[in-house]
Design a protein around this motif. Sequence first.
Motif, PDB file in Angstrom:
ATOM      1  N   SER A  80       0.880  -1.154  -0.031  1.00 32.79           N
ATOM      2  CA  SER A  80      -0.025  -0.015   0.025  1.00 32.79           C
ATOM      3  C   SER A  80       0.854   1.338  -0.004  1.00 32.79           C
ATOM      4  N   SER A  82      -3.488  -9.468   2.774  1.00 31.45           N
ATOM      5  CA  SER A  82      -3.062  -8.920   4.069  1.00 31.45           C
ATOM      6  C   SER A  82      -1.665  -9.279   4.478  1.00 31.45           C
ATOM      7  N   LEU A  97       1.213  -6.048   4.036  1.00 26.20           N
ATOM      8  CA  LEU A  97       0.948  -4.640   4.373  1.00 26.20           C
ATOM      9  C   LEU A  97       1.875  -4.569   5.773  1.00 26.20           C
ATOM     10  N   CYS A 142      -0.549   0.279   7.847  1.00 27.65           N
ATOM     11  CA  CYS A 142      -1.509  -0.050   6.737  1.00 27.65           C
ATOM     12  C   CYS A 142      -2.365  -1.171   6.899  1.00 27.65           C
ATOM     13  N   ALA A 177      -6.502  -1.033   7.367  1.00 30.25           N
ATOM     14  CA  ALA A 177      -7.346  -2.296   6.628  1.00 30.25           C
ATOM     15  C   ALA A 177      -8.156  -2.968   7.644  1.00 30.25           C
ATOM     16  N   ASP A 194     -11.023  -0.816   8.522  1.00 27.13           N
ATOM     17  CA  ASP A 194     -12.045  -0.514   7.415  1.00 27.13           C
ATOM     18  C   ASP A 194     -12.833  -1.625   7.498  1.00 27.13           C
ATOM     19  N   LYS A 195     -12.279  -2.909   7.528  1.00 31.21           N
ATOM     20  CA  LYS A 195     -12.935  -4.166   7.642  1.00 31.21           C
ATOM     21  C   LYS A 195     -14.382  -4.180   8.652  1.00 31.21           C
TER      22      LYS A 195
END
Length: 122
Positions: A11, A42, A45, A49, A53, A56-57
């Motif tokens: 990322s 995954s 990262l 990051c 993530a 966000d999930k």
Amino acid sequence: MNGVKTKICSSCEAYFKCGDISTENKCWYNDFPPIFSLSEGSDCLCPNCFKEACEDKIDAYLETMTAQKAINNKAQFLPKTNLLIEGIDYYLENGNYVFKAWFHLKRGKCCNNNCRHCPYRG
């Protein structure tokens, strides 16, 4: 056993270390909730990051949550840990810990303390 490798974040392109140092000293990745499969990228990262993530999930999962669905949510069946992660389990407000809905879902039930982010209240 030294399985630590230097990787490049897919990322942000930062270099970071990843891997188990020993059986007792696991990779930083193990501190986070096991909510990704390796096929979702995954593994590549950096810690910052990866945390984003995860947030966000989890936020996407919480958007689908209702008080009824919270009762049998998947988070309560994840491996238990005493480690709390800022931004995932809690945030700080005026020096106080404010537990997020994810923290409450992992507990698996309402504590009846009228918590601000309780997912069990309708």
